[in-house]
Scaffold this motif. Structure first.
Motif, PDB file in Angstrom:
ATOM      1  N   LEU A 162     -10.839  -1.382  28.935  1.00  0.00           N
ATOM      2  CA  LEU A 162     -12.115  -1.783  28.361  1.00  0.00           C
ATOM      3  C   LEU A 162     -12.992  -0.541  28.202  1.00  0.00           C
ATOM      4  N   GLU A 163     -13.521  -0.340  26.989  1.00  0.00           N
ATOM      5  CA  GLU A 163     -14.417   0.774  26.695  1.00  0.00           C
ATOM      6  C   GLU A 163     -15.610   0.264  25.896  1.00  0.00           C
ATOM      7  N   ILE A 164     -16.652   1.098  25.837  1.00  0.00           N
ATOM      8  CA  ILE A 164     -17.829   0.753  25.036  1.00  0.00           C
ATOM      9  C   ILE A 164     -17.387   0.589  23.583  1.00  0.00           C
ATOM     10  N   CYS A 165     -17.835  -0.501  22.966  1.00  0.00           N
ATOM     11  CA  CYS A 165     -17.399  -0.803  21.591  1.00  0.00           C
ATOM     12  C   CYS A 165     -17.850   0.285  20.632  1.00  0.00           C
ATOM     13  N   ASN A 166     -16.940   0.743  19.784  1.00  0.00           N
ATOM     14  CA  ASN A 166     -17.197   1.767  18.778  1.00  0.00           C
ATOM     15  C   ASN A 166     -16.301   1.463  17.577  1.00  0.00           C
TER      16      ASN A 166
END
Length: 356
Positions: free
Chosen positions: A284-288
């Motif tokens: 899970l990562e910051i949406c980009n």
């Protein structure tokens, strides 16, 4: 004396008259006898003629073939009414005279033909037109040439494709919009016939946020009911109408103003999106939206089973690999989700996902 003489003439007359009477009687008797003999003779002639005529009629009327049906004893039609003759027939005692013409004896017809029929197998008349050419039992045309056998192929097939596929299409595909709910779970697709862990019963396993060892693939993950940046995804029980730690996701369609393929998968009510790390790991990562690692393809409308694949192309020995999101072999709770070759996932029937 005188009296005696006068009596004698009367006596003579009486004798003469008696003789005449006797003569007449004798003639009458002779006539009667002659008439009877003539009548009997005529009757005999008539009987002979009648018998000959009956024989002739019998030969003529005798049928040549056996009738197809039995004769009927009932008349085909009722007789019409007729009146009795007006005058009684007269009967004469004796024939008036002999017949003027004697009947000629008729000859009965013969049952045998006059000539013996001749049997012939050949036609009586020869055909008027003769065939121009006699029939032939051999083919008229010979084969043009004998078949030729080709030699071995001139070129051996290449071991690898001569051209490497392009990483991605130049233009974004014009697919119809995908109809998905605002929030959904991602369930590992199960269908009748799947035999996971030697169990034919239906299984309900969904994606959930978890802490996992990135170096292991077995059921080592610790599934939780919340999501944080850097966490991984694992399988957990998600049977309907029961408490579950399965996460909910939202679908973010890709923008049309860039050349990136695929769509984003966001954790509902957060700013975290699934992202490919390296060749296999999913975190899970910051949406980009500008990162190709956060783009995934294969989504369909709600309820449709589909393969979810990273949009970023992976190559092995210069060949593009087809990869899907799955877990290791047969599914269990706590197993980590990662990017695996689709061909391996298909063997275990763990290559498909459904939304619900």
């Amino acid at each position: 004396m005188a009296s005696t003489t006068s009596r004698c003439p009367n006596a003579k007359l009486a004798v003469v008259g008696g003789s005449i009477v006797i003569s007449i009687g004798a003639l009458t008797i002779l006539g009667v006898v002659g008439g009877i003999e003539l009548h009997n003779k005529l009757d005999a002639q008539r009987a002979a003629v009648s018998l000959a005529q009956m024989e002739a009629d019998k030969e003529t009327l005798e049928p040549s073939e056996v009738p197809s049906t039995k004769p009927s004893f009932r008349p085909s039609s009722l007789p019409t009414g007729s009146s009795s003759p007006s005058v009684q027939p007269t009967l004469s005692a004796y024939p008036s005279a002999e017949p003027s013409i004697k009947p000629s004896a008729s000859v009965a017809p013969s049952n045998f033909p006059s000539q013996t029929p001749t049997e012939s197998t050949s036609p009586s008349v020869a055909p008027s037109i003769k065939p121009s050419v006699n029939p032939s039992f051999t083919p008229s045309d010979l084969p043009s040439a004998s078949p030729t056998i080709s030699k071995a192929p001139t070129f051996n097939p290449t071991k690898r494709p001569t051209q490497i596929p392009t990483p991605m299409p130049t233009n974004r595909p014009t697919n119809k919009p995908i109809s998905l709910p605002s929030s959904f779970r991602l369930r590992l697709h199960w269908e009748l016939g799947d035999f996971w862990q030697d169990d034919p019963r239906e299984m309900w396993l969904c994606m959930a946020c978890a802490y996992c060892d990135p170096n292991q693939f077995d059921e080592n993950c610790n599934v939780v009911n919340y999501c944080r940046e850097g966490m991984m995804l694992a399988l957990t029980e998600c049977r309907p109408n029961k408490w579950t730690d399965a996460a909910k996701f939202s679908f973010l369609p890709g923008q049309t103003d860039n050349d990136l393929e695929g769509d984003q998968i966001q954790v509902t009510d957060s700013n975290f999106c699934l992202s490919l790390v390296g060749a296999r790991a999913i975190k899970l990562e910051i949406c980009n939206a500008s990162k190709i690692e956060q783009r995934f393809t294969g989504f369909r409308s709600e309820g449709s089973a589909t393969e979810i694949s990273p949009a970023k192309v992976s190559k092995k020995d210069g060949v593009v690999e087809e990869r899907c999101l799955t877990q290791h072999h047969h599914p269990r709770e706590g197993e980590r989700i990662y990017s695996e070759e689709c061909r391996l996932a298909r063997i275990s029937d763990t290559n498909l996902w459904t939304t619900y």
